[in-house]
Enzyme design. Structure first.
Site, PDB file in Angstrom:
ATOM      1  N   SER A 133       0.825  -1.206   0.000  1.00  0.00           N
ATOM      2  CA  SER A 133       0.000   0.000   0.000  1.00  0.00           C
ATOM      3  C   SER A 133       0.858   1.254   0.000  1.00  0.00           C
ATOM      4  O   SER A 133       0.322   2.346  -0.189  1.00  0.00           O
ATOM      5  CB  SER A 133      -0.956   0.000   1.195  1.00  0.00           C
ATOM      6  OG  SER A 133      -0.288  -0.390   2.355  1.00  0.00           O
ATOM      7  N   HIS A 154      -3.212  -3.435  -5.826  1.00  0.00           N
ATOM      8  CA  HIS A 154      -3.529  -2.924  -4.493  1.00  0.00           C
ATOM      9  C   HIS A 154      -5.012  -3.078  -4.175  1.00  0.00           C
ATOM     10  O   HIS A 154      -5.848  -2.339  -4.692  1.00  0.00           O
ATOM     11  CB  HIS A 154      -3.096  -1.450  -4.400  1.00  0.00           C
ATOM     12  CG  HIS A 154      -3.277  -0.855  -3.034  1.00  0.00           C
ATOM     13  ND1 HIS A 154      -3.628   0.457  -2.823  1.00  0.00           N
ATOM     14  CD2 HIS A 154      -3.162  -1.414  -1.807  1.00  0.00           C
ATOM     15  CE1 HIS A 154      -3.720   0.677  -1.527  1.00  0.00           C
ATOM     16  NE2 HIS A 154      -3.448  -0.439  -0.892  1.00  0.00           N
ATOM     17  N   GLU A 166      -6.306  -0.954  -7.300  1.00  0.00           N
ATOM     18  CA  GLU A 166      -5.412  -0.044  -8.014  1.00  0.00           C
ATOM     19  C   GLU A 166      -4.331  -0.900  -8.678  1.00  0.00           C
ATOM     20  O   GLU A 166      -3.624  -1.648  -7.997  1.00  0.00           O
ATOM     21  CB  GLU A 166      -4.754   0.945  -7.046  1.00  0.00           C
ATOM     22  CG  GLU A 166      -5.723   1.949  -6.452  1.00  0.00           C
ATOM     23  CD  GLU A 166      -5.069   2.887  -5.439  1.00  0.00           C
ATOM     24  OE1 GLU A 166      -5.596   3.981  -5.225  1.00  0.00           O
ATOM     25  OE2 GLU A 166      -4.027   2.514  -4.849  1.00  0.00           O
ATOM     26  N   ASN A 204      -4.809   6.705  -1.293  1.00  0.00           N
ATOM     27  CA  ASN A 204      -4.136   7.168  -0.079  1.00  0.00           C
ATOM     28  C   ASN A 204      -3.518   8.550  -0.249  1.00  0.00           C
ATOM     29  O   ASN A 204      -3.213   9.223   0.722  1.00  0.00           O
ATOM     30  CB  ASN A 204      -3.071   6.163   0.368  1.00  0.00           C
ATOM     31  CG  ASN A 204      -3.702   5.024   1.152  1.00  0.00           C
ATOM     32  OD1 ASN A 204      -4.777   5.185   1.727  1.00  0.00           O
ATOM     33  ND2 ASN A 204      -3.061   3.876   1.156  1.00  0.00           N
TER      34      ASN A 204
HETATM   35  P1  NAI Z   1      -0.767  -9.242   8.026  1.00  0.00           P
HETATM   36  O1  NAI Z   1       0.244  -8.953   9.072  1.00  0.00           O
HETATM   37  O2  NAI Z   1      -2.171  -9.527   8.422  1.00  0.00           O
HETATM   38  O3  NAI Z   1      -0.263 -10.478   7.135  1.00  0.00           O
HETATM   39  C1  NAI Z   1       1.038 -10.597   6.637  1.00  0.00           C
HETATM   40  C2  NAI Z   1       1.364 -12.087   6.552  1.00  0.00           C
HETATM   41  O4  NAI Z   1       2.576 -12.237   5.832  1.00  0.00           O
HETATM   42  C3  NAI Z   1       1.599 -12.719   7.913  1.00  0.00           C
HETATM   43  O5  NAI Z   1       0.785 -13.869   8.021  1.00  0.00           O
HETATM   44  C4  NAI Z   1       3.070 -13.078   7.922  1.00  0.00           C
HETATM   45  O6  NAI Z   1       3.360 -14.266   8.630  1.00  0.00           O
HETATM   46  C5  NAI Z   1       3.355 -13.232   6.456  1.00  0.00           C
HETATM   47  N1  NAI Z   1       4.733 -12.991   6.080  1.00  0.00           N
HETATM   48  C6  NAI Z   1       5.563 -12.026   6.534  1.00  0.00           C
HETATM   49  N2  NAI Z   1       6.747 -12.107   5.908  1.00  0.00           N
HETATM   50  C7  NAI Z   1       6.657 -13.139   5.027  1.00  0.00           C
HETATM   51  C8  NAI Z   1       7.546 -13.701   4.076  1.00  0.00           C
HETATM   52  N3  NAI Z   1       8.789 -13.222   3.900  1.00  0.00           N
HETATM   53  N4  NAI Z   1       7.102 -14.727   3.326  1.00  0.00           N
HETATM   54  C9  NAI Z   1       5.856 -15.238   3.498  1.00  0.00           C
HETATM   55  N5  NAI Z   1       4.992 -14.758   4.386  1.00  0.00           N
HETATM   56  C10 NAI Z   1       5.386 -13.710   5.140  1.00  0.00           C
HETATM   57  O7  NAI Z   1      -0.687  -8.021   7.018  1.00  0.00           O
HETATM   58  P2  NAI Z   1      -1.810  -7.482   6.005  1.00  0.00           P
HETATM   59  O8  NAI Z   1      -2.585  -6.433   6.686  1.00  0.00           O
HETATM   60  O9  NAI Z   1      -2.486  -8.632   5.390  1.00  0.00           O
HETATM   61  O10 NAI Z   1      -0.900  -6.727   4.924  1.00  0.00           O
HETATM   62  C11 NAI Z   1      -0.168  -7.438   3.961  1.00  0.00           C
HETATM   63  C12 NAI Z   1       0.222  -6.494   2.843  1.00  0.00           C
HETATM   64  O11 NAI Z   1      -0.949  -5.874   2.307  1.00  0.00           O
HETATM   65  C13 NAI Z   1       1.136  -5.340   3.240  1.00  0.00           C
HETATM   66  O12 NAI Z   1       2.000  -5.069   2.164  1.00  0.00           O
HETATM   67  C14 NAI Z   1       0.162  -4.199   3.473  1.00  0.00           C
HETATM   68  O13 NAI Z   1       0.771  -2.930   3.315  1.00  0.00           O
HETATM   69  C15 NAI Z   1      -0.822  -4.467   2.351  1.00  0.00           C
HETATM   70  N6  NAI Z   1      -2.151  -3.879   2.538  1.00  0.00           N
HETATM   71  C16 NAI Z   1      -2.783  -3.934   3.757  1.00  0.00           C
HETATM   72  C17 NAI Z   1      -4.044  -3.391   3.918  1.00  0.00           C
HETATM   73  C18 NAI Z   1      -4.753  -3.467   5.231  1.00  0.00           C
HETATM   74  O14 NAI Z   1      -5.764  -2.762   5.402  1.00  0.00           O
HETATM   75  N7  NAI Z   1      -4.303  -4.292   6.166  1.00  0.00           N
HETATM   76  C19 NAI Z   1      -4.739  -2.714   2.793  1.00  0.00           C
HETATM   77  C20 NAI Z   1      -4.014  -2.784   1.532  1.00  0.00           C
HETATM   78  C21 NAI Z   1      -2.763  -3.320   1.440  1.00  0.00           C
END
Ligand code: NAI
Length: 522
Positions: A133, A154, A166, A204
């Site tokens: 994001s 995105h 996006e 954003n």
């Molecule tokens: P989250 O913390 O819920 O999930 C991330 C997952 O990735 C975790 O389960 C973790 O164990 C895993 N992980 C971390 N490093 C890893 C690796 N090297 N290889 C494999 N798995 C790995 O995070 P979330 O909220 O799902 O965000 C994920 C991505 O999405 C980020 O880039 C965030 O910026 C983006 N994003 C998040 C939004 C939100 O509202 N939470 C909205 C839009 C985008």
């Protein structure tokens, strides 16, 4: 590793049948896996944390059960979709995928490492998409062997419900890959928009002023959060900025603002707020901590924005005359309200201000100046962007206004059909300055080639549920016959001095075109 099937699967249009690998089984990854599986894809789900992918699948099973119970999905469809989601213990197990969507931790180095690892495993044609994001797609692609295959995809949270995707292109993203992912997102039932990789992408970035203007007003003690929120809800926002920041969490909201500010080389237009910093430092993070602008403790009573009862009384009839100044849809609306109230009035269609003169006192539509800057016996009211009657509308009185006019002004606003909410005498009040800044930011995004006007409108309506897109607002604003948003921002710029209210060249040009057309029409 080469896989002939994947080579074919990545030819234009055929991503639709692709096996998809989702990396990261957190809140976003699980949602993306759900949407892809429901669209018929076989989905491999991988997470670095042991057991996380299986747990995510179990949670998705429960989600599908709920959807079936609510009648939103047939049991067979749910079973099929769930069967298509396969937690995989290693990335190698999904090397034949034609599309990878990564949704791992938001960290540039960790994401770069993952992309390098993926490039060793998957076919050369495999498309790699990042759900980042805030990170630059160009920066993520820096060390890739085939940077043309990396594109931002995105999604918004919650992924199954939010319609917007996006599709973000970095400097080296192949247009063909961006188009493939765009079409795929559409096939998944989403509305896709193309964006160039710049800080905050579309949503954003354009959304920053929604929070920033309210925070600036709070810093100036313009009024309490519930009054500012009521004014924004009155133009159709589902939540005022204060309640929305409380919901998002001030830590998260502050971090995004700070990231956009830093990424724009500390452009003052994006400067974060001390008001929000205080909340973050004090642990007042919003709903999740039980207290932000509002109190969420059990039994806490939410404050309601209400005018004083005497502001809603009938105004005293003018001693000499009632003059309606200006032209356009807003003036016509005021004229109808006066006729309904049996108030005789004269009209000055060519006046250089818009509003109502009651004897020698004026009730003026905001032109970006404070009431005090406009004169002594003056009250200013906010931009009524919606037609419905009974809506909250901010107003303020000149520091030099007589007590009698301060008493009468809100009564006239009420007679004209609004619920008058008084603020300290701040220029541009709440709605006019907020909408002008949203339009300005959208105009600048278009000016810089981040997206086109339609994409900006779609993105804001679908990504953050705005009641209209910035360019739709611009058109509505210009129909109202009120001062142009560029002029309003110029007035704010003169008042505050600094870069914050700098007008985008594109908005400036639009204002000139509208003025020229109006001049020619005369
Ligand atoms: P989250 O913390 O819920 O999930 C991330 C997952 O990735 C975790 O389960 C973790 O164990 C895993 N992980 C971390 N490093 C890893 C690796 N090297 N290889 C494999 N798995 C790995 O995070 P979330 O909220 O799902 O965000 C994920 C991505 O999405 C980020 O880039 C965030 O910026 C983006 N994003 C998040 C939004 C939100 O509202 N939470 C909205 C839009 C985008």
């Amino acid at each position: 590793m080469t896989n002939p099937q994947a080579v074919t699967a990545a030819t234009p249009g055929t991503l639709r049948q692709a096996r998809v690998l989702v990396v990261g089984a957190g809140i976003m990854g699980a949602g993306i896996a759900q949407v892809a599986a429901q669209a018929g894809h076989r989905v491999a789900l991988f997470d670095a944390r042991d057991g996380a992918a299986s747990q995510a699948r179990e949670r998705l099973g429960a989600t599908f059960d709920t959807l079936v119970a609510k009648g939103r999905l047939q049991a067979a469809q749910a079973a099929d979709a769930l069967a298509r989601i396969e937690p995989v213990p290693s990335l190698e197990d999904a090397a034949d995928c034609a599309l990878v969507v990564e949704a791992i931790v938001e960290n540039l180095e960790v994401k770069r490492e993952l992309l390098a690892r993926l490039e060793q495993l998957v076919d050369e044609q495999c498309v790699l998409a990042s759900n980042t994001s805030s990170l630059s797609i160009t920066a993520l692609a820096r060390d890739m062997k085939h940077p043309g295959r990396l594109v931002g995809m995105h999604f918004f949270n919650p992924v199954p419900l939010m319609k917007l995707v996006e599709v973000v292109s970095g400097l080296r993203t192949s247009p063909r890959v961006a188009q493939q992912v765009f079409e795929l997102a559409q096939a998944w039932g989403k509305t896709a928009v193309h964006a160039r990789s710049t800080p905050g992408f579309i949503v954003n970035r354009i959304a920053r002023p929604y929070y920033a203007e309210t925070l600036a007003l709070l810093q100036e003690q313009a009024g309490p959060p519930e009054v500012l929120d009521a004014c924004l809800r009155a133009v159709g926002f589902r939540m005022g900025a204060c309640e929305l920041m409380d919901l998002i969490g001030h830590d998260t909201n502050f971090a995004v603002t700070q990231a956009v500010y830093e990424a724009n080389f500390f452009d003052k237009r994006f400067v974060p707020s001390l008001v929000q910093r205080d909340l973050v430092d004090g642990g007042l993070l919003g709903r999740k901590s039980g207290r932000g602008f509002y109190d969420y403790a059990a039994g806490a009573v939410a404050p309601v924005a209400q005018p004083a009862a005497e502001d809603l009384q009938a105004p005293r009839a003018p001693a000499t005359r009632l003059l309606l100044a200006g032209s356009g849809a807003l003036v016509e609306r005021i004229a109808s309200a006066l006729r309904r109230a049996d108030q005789a009035f004269e009209q000055d269609l060519r006046a250089d201000w818009c509003g109502l003169q009651v004897d020698d006192a004026r009730l003026c539509l905001s032109d970006g100046r404070s009431a005090t800057a406009m004169g002594a016996e003056v009250a200013v009211f906010d931009l009524p962007l919606r037609d419905d009657s009974g809506l909250a509308l901010a107003w303020s009185a000149s520091a030099d206004a007589s007590p009698d006019w301060v008493r009468q002004a809100p009564r006239w606003l009420h007679l004209l059909g609004w619920l008058p909410l008084r603020l300290r005498d701040v220029p541009g009040l709440v709605v006019a300055r907020t909408i002008a800044m949203l339009i300005n930011e959208a105009a600048d995004a278009v000016h810089q080639g981040v997206c086109d006007e339609d994409a900006a409108d779609h993105a804001m309506k679908l990504g953050v549920n705005y009641p209209a897109g910035p360019f739709e607002w611009l058109a509505r604003w210009q129909r109202l016959g009120a001062i142009d948003p560029a002029e309003l921002l110029d007035a704010l710029d003169r008042h505050y001095r600094g870069e914050r209210y700098r007008v985008s060249p594109l908005l400036r040009d639009r204002a000139r075109s509208v003025a020229r057309a109006a001049h020619e029409a005369r």
